[in-house]
Every structure is written in C-alpha cells, then in structure tokens.
Design an enzyme around this catalytic site. Structure first.
Site, PDB file in Angstrom:
ATOM      1  N   ASP A 173       0.869  -1.175   0.000  1.00  0.00           N
ATOM      2  CA  ASP A 173       0.000   0.000   0.000  1.00  0.00           C
ATOM      3  C   ASP A 173       0.903   1.219   0.000  1.00  0.00           C
ATOM      4  O   ASP A 173       1.943   1.230   0.653  1.00  0.00           O
ATOM      5  CB  ASP A 173      -0.905   0.011   1.235  1.00  0.00           C
ATOM      6  CG  ASP A 173      -1.988  -1.053   1.186  1.00  0.00           C
ATOM      7  OD1 ASP A 173      -2.336  -1.506   0.076  1.00  0.00           O
ATOM      8  OD2 ASP A 173      -2.504  -1.415   2.256  1.00  0.00           O
ATOM      9  N   ASP A 185      -7.413  -1.093  -4.057  1.00  0.00           N
ATOM     10  CA  ASP A 185      -8.365  -0.696  -3.009  1.00  0.00           C
ATOM     11  C   ASP A 185      -9.331   0.372  -3.510  1.00  0.00           C
ATOM     12  O   ASP A 185     -10.504   0.392  -3.119  1.00  0.00           O
ATOM     13  CB  ASP A 185      -7.627  -0.181  -1.770  1.00  0.00           C
ATOM     14  CG  ASP A 185      -6.795  -1.247  -1.085  1.00  0.00           C
ATOM     15  OD1 ASP A 185      -7.130  -2.440  -1.201  1.00  0.00           O
ATOM     16  OD2 ASP A 185      -5.801  -0.883  -0.427  1.00  0.00           O
TER      17      ASP A 185
END
Length: 168
Positions: free
Chosen positions: A121, A139
């Site tokens: 991430d 995401d």
C-alpha cells in the site's frame, strides 16, 4: 458473437485492465524501493506516497503476524472473488461493471498476497495531522465498486417498489 458473449468479454477486459493498472503502479513503487529510493515523498499537500506492507484486508484492517490468520483471510477473499464471478453472470447493466471493478481490484491484491505474502500500500491521503488508511489502486477500485453497487441496489429496490405501487 452473441450479445452475452460480447458483454462477458467486455467485463473480462475491464477486470484485466484494472488488474494490470494496479500491477503497474505497484511495480513502479516497488522498483523505486528496490533501487534505494526512499518511498516517502509528497505529491500534494494532502497526498503523499509512502510504502507500507499490509498483511490484513482492505486499508490494513485485521492485520496480524499470525500465519494461520493470514491464510484464513486469504482463503475467505478467494471465496468472495469466486462468488462475485458467479454473480457477474447473473447481473445486467452497470452492476456488472461495479462487480467487475471489485473483482479486478481483489485479484490485484490477491496476486500480492500470494506473491509477496503481503499487499504493498502506498497512497497516503491526509489533512493536517489526520491520515486516512494507506491504500493502493486496487483498493480504490474495490471501494468504488462496492459504493456504486450499494447505490445501484438501493436505486433498483426503490424503482421496483415504485413499479409495484403502480400495479396496485
């Protein structure tokens, strides 16, 4: 080519496109990191790139170092993706694209879970000292797909209710 086959092909290409876009962004960030560049830089006053490894689910939730828990979460995600693929064949209209968006993002993160045993991430949104969860491109597509699918369900239920009331 039948209309159904054409729609399924378009959805497959949409899923592959999301998967590839997610992979390209992650590969770019990981290459920066591997080349010795610190992946912690600002793009705007509210957005920076900061690499973290997520062993949980979306936005780092349920992140533990327990391997059994990690494997259970991964298995559940695989089951959810399989169910979404099943649903994809029974939906019509824009809902198919919303489900495809979720599937494309989920496959991107699943690829990382099985390849790196964690998901990279790197998108950090913040305002002054408040930071949102760090996330990635997959995401974004999962979240937007879910939000749009929920709205579409509410709108279709509302429309079905209006149609039912007209019949009475």
């Amino acid at each position: 080519m039948s209309n159904l086959a054409k729609n399924n092909l378009i959805n497959l290409l949409f899923i592959i496109g999301i998967f590839l876009f997610d992979r390209l962004t992650k590969i770019y960030i990981l290459n920066l990191s591997e080349s010795g560049i610190e992946v912690d830089f600002y793009i705007f006053s509210f957005l920076n790139i900061y690499l973290v490894w997520n062993k949980g689910v979306g936005f780092g939730l349920f992140s533990f170092d327990n391997q059994l828990f990690y494997n259970i979460i991964s298995f559940i995600i695989v089951l959810i993706v399989l169910y979404l693929i099943y649903l994809l064949f029974y939906q019509s209209g824009v809902k198919k694209y919303f489900i495809s968006s979720i599937i494309g993002g989920a496959l991107g993160n699943l690829f990382d879970r099985f390849t790196y045993f964690a998901v990279p991430d790197f998108i950090d949104l913040h305002y002054i000292n408040f930071h949102w969860f760090i996330f990635n491109v997959a995401d974004i597509f999962i979240t937007l797909g879910l939000i749009c699918l929920i709205f579409a369900e509410f709108l279709s239920k509302d429309q079905n209710k209006k149609n039912y009331e007209k019949q009475i």
